[in-house]
Design a protein around this motif. Sequence first.
Motif, PDB file in Angstrom:
ATOM      1  N   ALA A 215       1.470  16.743  74.166  1.00 55.52           N
ATOM      2  CA  ALA A 215       0.677  17.813  74.760  1.00 55.52           C
ATOM      3  C   ALA A 215       1.271  18.370  76.050  1.00 55.52           C
ATOM      4  O   ALA A 215       0.653  19.208  76.696  1.00 55.52           O
ATOM      5  CB  ALA A 215      -0.745  17.319  75.023  1.00 55.52           C
ATOM      6  N   GLY A 216       2.437  17.910  76.445  1.00 54.58           N
ATOM      7  CA  GLY A 216       3.031  18.430  77.669  1.00 54.58           C
ATOM      8  C   GLY A 216       2.273  18.006  78.900  1.00 54.58           C
ATOM      9  O   GLY A 216       1.543  16.998  78.904  1.00 54.58           O
ATOM     10  N   THR A 217       2.402  18.785  79.963  1.00 54.84           N
ATOM     11  CA  THR A 217       1.777  18.449  81.244  1.00 54.84           C
ATOM     12  C   THR A 217       0.263  18.571  81.167  1.00 54.84           C
ATOM     13  O   THR A 217      -0.290  19.630  80.864  1.00 54.84           O
ATOM     14  CB  THR A 217       2.300  19.373  82.351  1.00 54.84           C
ATOM     15  OG1 THR A 217       3.716  19.257  82.430  1.00 54.84           O
ATOM     16  CG2 THR A 217       1.675  19.009  83.695  1.00 54.84           C
ATOM     17  N   SER A 218      -0.409  17.456  81.434  1.00 59.30           N
ATOM     18  CA  SER A 218      -1.855  17.403  81.618  1.00 59.30           C
ATOM     19  C   SER A 218      -2.112  16.259  82.576  1.00 59.30           C
ATOM     20  O   SER A 218      -1.230  15.424  82.800  1.00 59.30           O
ATOM     21  CB  SER A 218      -2.577  17.170  80.283  1.00 59.30           C
ATOM     22  OG  SER A 218      -2.301  15.868  79.798  1.00 59.30           O
ATOM     23  N   ALA A 219      -3.292  16.200  83.152  1.00 54.73           N
ATOM     24  CA  ALA A 219      -3.560  15.133  84.108  1.00 54.73           C
ATOM     25  C   ALA A 219      -3.429  13.745  83.485  1.00 54.73           C
ATOM     26  O   ALA A 219      -2.743  12.879  84.033  1.00 54.73           O
ATOM     27  CB  ALA A 219      -4.940  15.329  84.741  1.00 54.73           C
TER      28      ALA A 219
ATOM     29  N   HIS B  81      -1.031  23.243  83.727  1.00 60.19           N
ATOM     30  CA  HIS B  81      -0.882  22.648  82.403  1.00 60.19           C
ATOM     31  C   HIS B  81       0.273  23.328  81.684  1.00 60.19           C
ATOM     32  O   HIS B  81       0.430  24.560  81.743  1.00 60.19           O
ATOM     33  CB  HIS B  81      -2.160  22.801  81.575  1.00 60.19           C
ATOM     34  CG  HIS B  81      -3.301  21.968  82.075  1.00 60.19           C
ATOM     35  ND1 HIS B  81      -4.180  22.416  83.036  1.00 60.19           N
ATOM     36  CD2 HIS B  81      -3.707  20.707  81.746  1.00 60.19           C
ATOM     37  CE1 HIS B  81      -5.087  21.479  83.273  1.00 60.19           C
ATOM     38  NE2 HIS B  81      -4.820  20.425  82.512  1.00 60.19           N
ATOM     39  N   PHE B  82       1.074  22.567  80.971  1.00 57.76           N
ATOM     40  CA  PHE B  82       2.247  23.134  80.305  1.00 57.76           C
ATOM     41  C   PHE B  82       1.834  24.053  79.157  1.00 57.76           C
ATOM     42  O   PHE B  82       2.383  25.145  78.991  1.00 57.76           O
ATOM     43  CB  PHE B  82       3.152  22.009  79.797  1.00 57.76           C
ATOM     44  CG  PHE B  82       4.461  22.504  79.261  1.00 57.76           C
ATOM     45  CD1 PHE B  82       5.523  22.768  80.115  1.00 57.76           C
ATOM     46  CD2 PHE B  82       4.630  22.721  77.906  1.00 57.76           C
ATOM     47  CE1 PHE B  82       6.729  23.242  79.625  1.00 57.76           C
ATOM     48  CE2 PHE B  82       5.834  23.192  77.403  1.00 57.76           C
ATOM     49  CZ  PHE B  82       6.889  23.453  78.264  1.00 57.76           C
ATOM     50  N   LEU B  83       0.866  23.632  78.352  1.00 56.45           N
ATOM     51  CA  LEU B  83       0.429  24.426  77.214  1.00 56.45           C
ATOM     52  C   LEU B  83      -0.596  25.470  77.644  1.00 56.45           C
ATOM     53  O   LEU B  83      -1.548  25.165  78.370  1.00 56.45           O
ATOM     54  CB  LEU B  83      -0.192  23.527  76.137  1.00 56.45           C
ATOM     55  CG  LEU B  83       0.726  22.485  75.493  1.00 56.45           C
ATOM     56  CD1 LEU B  83      -0.050  21.680  74.459  1.00 56.45           C
ATOM     57  CD2 LEU B  83       1.948  23.127  74.864  1.00 56.45           C
ATOM     58  N   GLU B  84      -0.412  26.682  77.176  1.00 52.58           N
ATOM     59  CA  GLU B  84      -1.324  27.766  77.537  1.00 52.58           C
ATOM     60  C   GLU B  84      -2.727  27.529  77.012  1.00 52.58           C
ATOM     61  O   GLU B  84      -3.708  27.991  77.602  1.00 52.58           O
ATOM     62  CB  GLU B  84      -0.781  29.094  76.998  1.00 52.58           C
ATOM     63  CG  GLU B  84       0.475  29.578  77.704  1.00 52.58           C
ATOM     64  CD  GLU B  84       0.970  30.896  77.140  1.00 52.58           C
ATOM     65  OE1 GLU B  84       0.401  31.354  76.108  1.00 52.58           O
ATOM     66  OE2 GLU B  84       1.915  31.472  77.716  1.00 52.58           O
ATOM     67  N   GLU B  85      -2.858  26.782  75.915  1.00 54.24           N
ATOM     68  CA  GLU B  85      -4.173  26.600  75.299  1.00 54.24           C
ATOM     69  C   GLU B  85      -5.127  25.758  76.145  1.00 54.24           C
ATOM     70  O   GLU B  85      -6.316  25.703  75.848  1.00 54.24           O
ATOM     71  CB  GLU B  85      -4.035  26.001  73.913  1.00 54.24           C
ATOM     72  CG  GLU B  85      -3.433  24.615  73.859  1.00 54.24           C
ATOM     73  CD  GLU B  85      -3.366  24.065  72.427  1.00 54.24           C
ATOM     74  OE1 GLU B  85      -4.129  24.559  71.563  1.00 54.24           O
ATOM     75  OE2 GLU B  85      -2.561  23.172  72.179  1.00 54.24           O
TER      76      GLU B  85
END
Length: 651
Positions: A132-136, A154-158
């Motif tokens: 999911a890439g960058t998230s907390a 957050h890395f993902l735009e969604e």
Amino acid sequence: MEPVRTDFDSKVLHARQLLREGRDIPPSLVAEEVQRSWSRSLKHGLREHDRVLFNPVSAAQLRRLDDTHRVLLDHAAPELQRLFAALDNAHWVIACLEARGTVVKALGGQSAALRDIATALRPGLNLSENVAGTSAPGCALEERRPVIVRGSEHFLEEIHMCACVAVPIFDPAGDLAGVLNASRHHHAPSIGILEPLALTARAIENRMVNALPDALHLRLHYSAELVGTPMCGLLAISRDGRLLGANPLARQLLELDMLPGTAQCAQTVFQCGLGPLLDMLRKHGRTPTPLHCHNGVRLHVCLADDAHPRPFTAPVPRPAVAAGAPHAARASTPSMLADSKLSLRIHQAERAFARNIPVLINGETGTGKEVLARHLHDGGPRASGPFVAINCSAIPSGLIESELFGYDDGAFTGARRGGMAGRFEQANGGTLFLDEIGDMPLELQARLLRVLQERTLTRLGSTRSIALDCSVICATHRDLAQRVASGEFREDLYYRVNGLRVTLPALRERSDLDALIDHLLAREAAPATPALTAAARDCLHRHDWPGNIRELQQVLRLGAALAEAGCIDVGHLPPELTDAPLSLPAEAPRDGQAQCADGKATLQQAEAEAVRAAFLRHDGNVSATARTLGIARATLYRKLRSYGLLADAEA
């Protein structure tokens, strides 16, 4: 509010552009941990437009998730409920993720406004950085510290609509157990939930330390006023003085390495022995006692409120107990721990079993498979429940299904009125030990797999499902992988029961035979333990022990019964141990004297020469020869006898 949000988003967009151009990003734009996470996300091959968070999660996945991470859930769920009740529930979704990044528990999101965030945090979803890439939560798992990620960070735009806070959770050994996360819509520059979330994570960590079985718990802190609060360090010590676990603050205060893999003991942490330490703490009760620690720091320490009041001493070997009695084998367990390699493996099994990871025990008959199983049960999460052992090879194939799963009234001709609970039901709340599982009929293996996966069972002749809550340990003398290859054992069941495999060595292969003999003799002959003469001990070393530890116990019991004047001599041992030849037979082949038909020395002859050369080089010192050859003394004795060198060893 709106200008602040716009300014924040502008900074993040500028930072993203610098990232794409490969230029340095000032920390004033984006926190360094977020920058590092962006870089890792790119290395994982992720793109900002990817959509990965709304993929479906099956019911079977959720069942496996709940089963695999039951220990974490049991400790985290009550604290999550407490935190959620203290929050403005309409604005937050909180979740617990396991160490690989999968959500195992989530609360909140019932309102329409939070439905999209709740969907992104639903159980079964993987939020690790590589997915999911960058998230907390993903960043906190990588950085191993609290992280805040807001909006377009957050890395993902969604998931740009989220503002997230995550705090890691560490288990008593110092390993990463998971992470707590709180998310809401991104609409403000500050987030005030970090401290409550950190306190919740600490409460979960303390629960894990307090749940360690058969342990004494110590509270400690720099400040005496904080010793009795949830802010204190927490340390768990075993009955023989080993450090079983600690919360992160205790590890920080005491400068401890990862526990318990380093096998540190309390005496190396505090500048006094274990006995004086406990006497001092008991004397002061709940009043914190100042103590100097190994790192030169003075901490205030007291016993936890739940500390067991009885004397805290190393266990004393007990007389043998009837095999059918509960916990009968527990006293035998120290006999398995003298061998250092075996001790490490058993210690790993203890940790795995405590976390509901299945344990598979391999070993020859008599090596102590049930002893180890009882030991794991006694120190496991269901120690207060029953220990139910069943030998799968000793039950007729026509009865094994009713034996395991039970039956209802009238299920078959001759069924007991009112039905009967099977072994699984009898083990509910405790541990079921399936001995010789490799001999279980193939048609029963499918049903066993279903019970282990679904944690429910149905009696024969019934349609009612019965919830099952028990630990399962399996054992076999067979090579299950080989039986899987031959089609005699289900592959899916093999991977279900083989979470951690422990192979118990045959007695002839163990390096600690002397220590094992002394321990078993002290237990079998208590309270007046006779001594072994040197000749009798040598007989024990020369024997191959086909019956392993069980045979050794019987031999020592006989020797103790026949002993005279407080000594066990050769004449007090069974004939099969004393009839071994003591004279040197015809000289073993030397330097090419005996060869194969093609003129080359056999491998056995080469080995015989290597053993003879090492033995002569060390002037007949068996211990030194064994060390040089890298084999156990018992193995060396066997080789000396088979190669005709035994008389030299006796000399």
